[in-house]
Design a protein around this motif. Sequence first.
Motif, PDB file in Angstrom:
ATOM      1  N   VAL A   1       5.543   7.944  -3.580  1.00 53.21           N
ATOM      2  CA  VAL A   1       6.504   7.747  -4.676  1.00 53.21           C
ATOM      3  C   VAL A   1       5.909   6.850  -5.758  1.00 53.21           C
ATOM      4  O   VAL A   1       6.022   7.136  -6.961  1.00 53.21           O
ATOM      5  CB  VAL A   1       7.814   7.149  -4.123  1.00 53.21           C
ATOM      6  CG1 VAL A   1       8.741   6.744  -5.262  1.00 53.21           C
ATOM      7  CG2 VAL A   1       8.515   8.144  -3.214  1.00 53.21           C
ATOM      8  N   LEU A   2       5.252   5.770  -5.347  1.00 56.27           N
ATOM      9  CA  LEU A   2       4.645   4.857  -6.323  1.00 56.27           C
ATOM     10  C   LEU A   2       3.533   5.553  -7.109  1.00 56.27           C
ATOM     11  O   LEU A   2       3.418   5.372  -8.327  1.00 56.27           O
ATOM     12  CB  LEU A   2       4.097   3.617  -5.618  1.00 56.27           C
ATOM     13  CG  LEU A   2       5.136   2.668  -5.019  1.00 56.27           C
ATOM     14  CD1 LEU A   2       4.457   1.532  -4.258  1.00 56.27           C
ATOM     15  CD2 LEU A   2       6.028   2.105  -6.115  1.00 56.27           C
ATOM     16  N   LEU A   3       2.722   6.343  -6.417  1.00 53.04           N
ATOM     17  CA  LEU A   3       1.658   7.066  -7.109  1.00 53.04           C
ATOM     18  C   LEU A   3       2.228   8.086  -8.087  1.00 53.04           C
ATOM     19  O   LEU A   3       1.692   8.271  -9.187  1.00 53.04           O
ATOM     20  CB  LEU A   3       0.755   7.765  -6.086  1.00 53.04           C
ATOM     21  CG  LEU A   3      -0.136   6.845  -5.234  1.00 53.04           C
ATOM     22  CD1 LEU A   3      -0.892   7.659  -4.191  1.00 53.04           C
ATOM     23  CD2 LEU A   3      -1.115   6.080  -6.129  1.00 53.04           C
ATOM     24  N   ALA A   4       3.311   8.750  -7.693  1.00 55.95           N
ATOM     25  CA  ALA A   4       3.938   9.717  -8.590  1.00 55.95           C
ATOM     26  C   ALA A   4       4.487   9.032  -9.836  1.00 55.95           C
ATOM     27  O   ALA A   4       4.330   9.529 -10.961  1.00 55.95           O
ATOM     28  CB  ALA A   4       5.041  10.467  -7.853  1.00 55.95           C
ATOM     29  N   LEU A   5       5.131   7.876  -9.644  1.00 55.89           N
ATOM     30  CA  LEU A   5       5.660   7.136 -10.793  1.00 55.89           C
ATOM     31  C   LEU A   5       4.533   6.661 -11.702  1.00 55.89           C
ATOM     32  O   LEU A   5       4.667   6.695 -12.940  1.00 55.89           O
ATOM     33  CB  LEU A   5       6.475   5.935 -10.301  1.00 55.89           C
ATOM     34  CG  LEU A   5       7.782   6.262  -9.566  1.00 55.89           C
ATOM     35  CD1 LEU A   5       8.433   4.985  -9.046  1.00 55.89           C
ATOM     36  CD2 LEU A   5       8.738   7.009 -10.477  1.00 55.89           C
TER      37      LEU A   5
END
Length: 408
Positions: free
Chosen positions: A238-242
């Motif tokens: 999720v953090l990488l996607a954001l």
Amino acid sequence: MPAFEYVALDTGGKRSRGYLNADSEVAARRELRRRNLAPLKVGRAEGKRVRSAGVSLSLSRPRNLGRRDLMVFTRQLASLIEAGIPVEETLGLLSRQAETPALRRVLSSARSRVQEGGRLADALGDHPHSFPAVYRAMVSAGESAGGLGRVLNRLADYLEKADVIRRKIQAALIYPAALAVTAIAVVSALLVFIVPRIAEQFEGTGVSLPLPTRLMISLSGLLQEYGVVLLAGLAMCVLLALFALRSEPARHQRDRLLRGLPVTGGWTRDMEAARFARTMAILIQSGAVLPDALRASGRAAGNRAFAGTLEAVVADVETGTGLSEALRKSDWFPGLLVHMVAAGERSGALGDMFDRAAHQLEQDVDGRTATAMNLLEPAIIITMGAIVTGIILSILLPILRLNTLALG
């Protein structure tokens, strides 16, 4: 131009404080005297901290205006300007009555720019993160057409309606979100704590477990062994996607994907079309030139793919193509909007037709949103019920098989 914070006395001996832009401290003091203010203290605003109403505000990283501040400011500004009060005086009055330090700082800076002879749109342009590009474009159109108060009233209506829709969607999502979190927690608890204990009862019985039971036990073991790792991996994804979505190409691809999905695609198209029609109605009725209005509408778009489509529309219009024909080339715009734009071009009432189209499209979006929110809750309940039923069946099947063998 640097900003300066000042404390000064007016002709009545009343102490006042604020901000202004100047080349130097000497120029700032000269500007204060020109305004019939006696400077008591003048200093650079950067890097200092000001306390106002018990709130500490860092001026090195000033806050931007929130949606609520922007709505209230726009409505008050419209009312005062329509009452015949000059822009400079209006900004000064609103600055003194501002409830938040951020609003006070922005209005003081804008008033200083207007006092220097600048336009209100240019003064707002010094704070691009507080005033969106389409907001400044509407203000500029209103100033050029001589109807700033009327434009600001329409803009305030637009902001308030958008805020009502946003709050309505957020309120409608609270219960389904809480329900989804509860469902995930219940299913996880069943798999981690209940299924392993029941699986222990089948060990040593010599009974061949059904496929659903074996799958459920395997999933339970996976969560027990690697649950923390899986949760950490999900959070990392999720953090990488954001982080990836901060780049413009990634956002463009995301928005294009949303447009192509079977469920969200139609809703995304209608929502962007309604926003486009409302923005165009305000700008054209305010006297903005058509290409400029289209560019401002593109900057107001929430979907990058839609903004790219409007760039192609602007290019077609500037080469002599009619607006309705340019819109017809794209699959973003509903037929209703295209036909009403064509009627507006023929009748010379393009702004009014955009306004009618926006009203109809907004009603359609509201209806579809309400329907989706009403269907979301039972969908979550049904999904949760199906998962729990699957877990229960996977537990009951081997028990029934044992009973059958015992009776046999």
